[in-house]
Design a protein around this motif. Structure first.
Motif, PDB file in Angstrom:
ATOM      1  N   MET A 106      32.731  22.876  95.210  1.00 46.76           N
ATOM      2  CA  MET A 106      34.165  22.716  95.107  1.00 46.76           C
ATOM      3  C   MET A 106      34.673  21.354  95.546  1.00 46.76           C
ATOM      4  SD  MET A 106      35.386  25.187  98.216  1.00 46.76           S
ATOM      5  CE  MET A 106      37.071  25.095  97.645  1.00 46.76           C
ATOM      6  N   TRP A 107      33.829  20.535  96.162  1.00 50.74           N
ATOM      7  CA  TRP A 107      34.280  19.223  96.614  1.00 50.74           C
ATOM      8  C   TRP A 107      34.022  18.111  95.583  1.00 50.74           C
ATOM      9  CZ3 TRP A 107      31.512  22.684  99.485  1.00 50.74           C
ATOM     10  CH2 TRP A 107      32.185  23.236 100.577  1.00 50.74           C
ATOM     11  N   ASN A 108      33.255  18.452  94.547  1.00 49.06           N
ATOM     12  CA  ASN A 108      32.848  17.422  93.595  1.00 49.06           C
ATOM     13  C   ASN A 108      33.926  17.127  92.553  1.00 49.06           C
ATOM     14  OD1 ASN A 108      30.422  17.048  94.772  1.00 49.06           O
ATOM     15  ND2 ASN A 108      29.213  18.144  93.235  1.00 49.06           N
ATOM     16  N   VAL A 109      34.030  15.852  92.210  1.00 51.22           N
ATOM     17  CA  VAL A 109      34.867  15.452  91.102  1.00 51.22           C
ATOM     18  C   VAL A 109      33.954  15.038  89.953  1.00 51.22           C
ATOM     19  CG1 VAL A 109      36.882  14.758  92.434  1.00 51.22           C
ATOM     20  CG2 VAL A 109      35.026  13.115  92.060  1.00 51.22           C
ATOM     21  N   PHE A 110      34.478  15.110  88.745  1.00 53.14           N
ATOM     22  CA  PHE A 110      33.682  14.848  87.553  1.00 53.14           C
ATOM     23  C   PHE A 110      34.392  13.768  86.737  1.00 53.14           C
ATOM     24  CE2 PHE A 110      30.852  18.294  88.354  1.00 53.14           C
ATOM     25  CZ  PHE A 110      31.611  19.175  89.101  1.00 53.14           C
ATOM     26  N   THR A 111      33.652  12.721  86.395  1.00 53.57           N
ATOM     27  CA  THR A 111      34.297  11.537  85.819  1.00 53.57           C
ATOM     28  C   THR A 111      33.826  11.191  84.418  1.00 53.57           C
ATOM     29  OG1 THR A 111      32.669  10.089  86.855  1.00 53.57           O
ATOM     30  CG2 THR A 111      34.665  10.578  88.125  1.00 53.57           C
TER      31      THR A 111
END
Length: 129
Positions: A106-111
Protein backbone atom coordinates in the motif's frame (compact mmCIF):
# COMPACT_ATOMS: atom_id res chain seq x y z
CA UNK A 1 -12.35 -3.14 -13.25
CA UNK A 2 -13.22 0.38 -12.26
CA UNK A 3 -14.78 2.99 -14.53
CA UNK A 4 -12.87 6.27 -14.40
CA UNK A 5 -14.14 9.63 -15.59
CA UNK A 6 -11.97 12.73 -15.71
CA UNK A 7 -13.24 16.29 -15.54
CA UNK A 8 -11.95 19.80 -14.97
CA UNK A 9 -9.94 20.37 -18.12
CA UNK A 10 -10.20 23.55 -20.11
CA UNK A 11 -8.44 26.62 -21.41
CA UNK A 12 -6.26 28.63 -19.02
CA UNK A 13 -3.68 31.35 -19.41
CA UNK A 14 -0.06 30.62 -18.65
CA UNK A 15 0.48 31.08 -14.92
CA UNK A 16 -3.07 30.10 -14.12
CA UNK A 17 -4.48 27.08 -12.31
CA UNK A 18 -6.79 24.18 -12.99
CA UNK A 19 -8.03 21.32 -10.85
CA UNK A 20 -8.63 18.00 -12.55
CA UNK A 21 -10.81 15.34 -10.97
CA UNK A 22 -11.09 11.63 -11.59
CA UNK A 23 -14.23 9.93 -10.40
CA UNK A 24 -14.51 6.19 -9.91
CA UNK A 25 -17.94 4.76 -10.49
CA UNK A 26 -19.38 2.02 -8.42
CA UNK A 27 -16.63 1.60 -5.88
CA UNK A 28 -14.26 3.35 -3.53
CA UNK A 29 -10.60 3.90 -4.28
CA UNK A 30 -9.43 2.43 -0.99
CA UNK A 31 -7.78 -0.59 -2.62
CA UNK A 32 -6.33 1.25 -5.59
CA UNK A 33 -3.15 3.09 -6.41
CA UNK A 34 -3.81 5.94 -8.82
CA UNK A 35 -1.94 8.04 -11.30
CA UNK A 36 -2.15 10.87 -13.80
CA UNK A 37 -0.57 10.75 -17.22
CA UNK A 38 -0.68 13.19 -20.11
CA UNK A 39 -0.23 13.10 -23.84
CA UNK A 40 0.44 16.07 -26.06
CA UNK A 41 -0.10 15.91 -29.85
CA UNK A 42 2.69 14.00 -31.54
CA UNK A 43 4.23 12.88 -28.26
CA UNK A 44 4.25 9.77 -26.15
CA UNK A 45 2.01 9.57 -23.12
CA UNK A 46 4.04 10.52 -20.04
CA UNK A 47 3.79 10.15 -16.30
CA UNK A 48 2.67 13.19 -14.34
CA UNK A 49 1.85 12.16 -10.76
CA UNK A 50 0.92 9.13 -8.69
CA UNK A 51 -0.54 8.39 -5.29
CA UNK A 52 -0.28 5.14 -3.37
CA UNK A 53 -3.12 3.10 -1.95
CA UNK A 54 -2.36 4.64 1.46
CA UNK A 55 -3.41 8.04 0.00
CA UNK A 56 -0.27 9.56 1.47
CA UNK A 57 2.76 8.51 -0.58
CA UNK A 58 3.04 10.50 -3.79
CA UNK A 59 5.40 10.88 -6.72
CA UNK A 60 5.74 13.53 -9.41
CA UNK A 61 7.47 14.01 -12.72
CA UNK A 62 10.33 16.46 -12.40
CA UNK A 63 8.60 18.79 -14.85
CA UNK A 64 5.62 19.34 -12.51
CA UNK A 65 7.21 19.10 -9.06
CA UNK A 66 6.33 22.05 -6.91
CA UNK A 67 3.46 23.08 -9.21
CA UNK A 68 1.09 20.07 -9.23
CA UNK A 69 -0.45 18.28 -6.26
CA UNK A 70 -2.18 14.92 -6.38
CA UNK A 71 -4.71 13.99 -3.72
CA UNK A 72 -7.42 11.48 -3.06
CA UNK A 73 -10.77 11.43 -1.29
CA UNK A 74 -11.69 7.80 -0.74
CA UNK A 75 -15.04 8.66 0.78
CA UNK A 76 -15.98 10.47 -2.41
CA UNK A 77 -14.20 7.99 -4.68
CA UNK A 78 -12.35 10.81 -6.38
CA UNK A 79 -8.78 11.71 -7.11
CA UNK A 80 -7.66 15.22 -7.95
CA UNK A 81 -4.74 16.96 -9.58
CA UNK A 82 -4.28 20.58 -8.59
CA UNK A 83 -2.23 22.30 -11.26
CA UNK A 84 -0.74 25.71 -10.48
CA UNK A 85 1.51 28.02 -12.47
CA UNK A 86 0.60 26.27 -15.68
CA UNK A 87 2.97 26.53 -18.61
CA UNK A 88 2.32 26.11 -22.34
CA UNK A 89 4.23 22.83 -22.22
CA UNK A 90 1.65 21.46 -19.77
CA UNK A 91 -0.99 21.49 -22.52
CA UNK A 92 -2.08 17.91 -23.20
CA UNK A 93 -4.83 15.40 -22.78
CA UNK A 94 -4.71 14.25 -19.15
CA UNK A 95 -5.65 10.70 -18.19
CA UNK A 96 -6.24 9.15 -14.81
CA UNK A 97 -5.30 5.55 -14.21
CA UNK A 98 -5.88 2.97 -11.50
CA UNK A 99 -4.66 -0.42 -10.38
CA UNK A 100 -5.63 -2.63 -7.48
CA UNK A 101 -2.98 -3.03 -4.81
CA UNK A 102 -2.74 -5.51 -1.97
CA UNK A 103 -2.41 -4.26 1.58
CA UNK A 104 1.21 -5.40 1.69
CA UNK A 105 1.99 -2.99 -1.16
CA UNK A 106 0.00 0.00 0.00
CA UNK A 107 2.96 2.38 0.23
CA UNK A 108 4.13 1.94 -3.35
CA UNK A 109 3.51 4.39 -6.14
CA UNK A 110 3.49 3.36 -9.79
CA UNK A 111 4.94 5.61 -12.47
CA UNK A 112 4.72 3.67 -15.73
CA UNK A 113 1.73 3.07 -18.00
CA UNK A 114 2.10 -0.70 -18.01
CA UNK A 115 1.61 -0.83 -14.24
CA UNK A 116 -1.99 0.41 -14.53
CA UNK A 117 -5.00 -1.62 -15.59
CA UNK A 118 -7.82 0.90 -15.77
CA UNK A 119 -7.90 4.21 -17.62
CA UNK A 120 -10.24 7.12 -18.12
CA UNK A 121 -11.00 8.75 -21.46
CA UNK A 122 -9.00 11.89 -20.76
CA UNK A 123 -9.66 15.57 -20.31
CA UNK A 124 -8.04 18.27 -22.40
CA UNK A 125 -5.92 21.02 -20.90
CA UNK A 126 -4.98 23.96 -23.08
CA UNK A 127 -2.59 26.68 -21.90
CA UNK A 128 -2.46 29.97 -23.75
CA UNK A 129 0.46 32.38 -23.70
Amino acid sequence: QVQLVESGGGLVQAGGSLRLSCAASGRTLSTYAMGWFRQAPGKEREFVAAIARNSVTTAYADSVKGRFTISEDNAQSTMSLQMNNLKPEDAANYYCAARTVGAWNMWNVFTTESQYTDWGQGTQVTVST
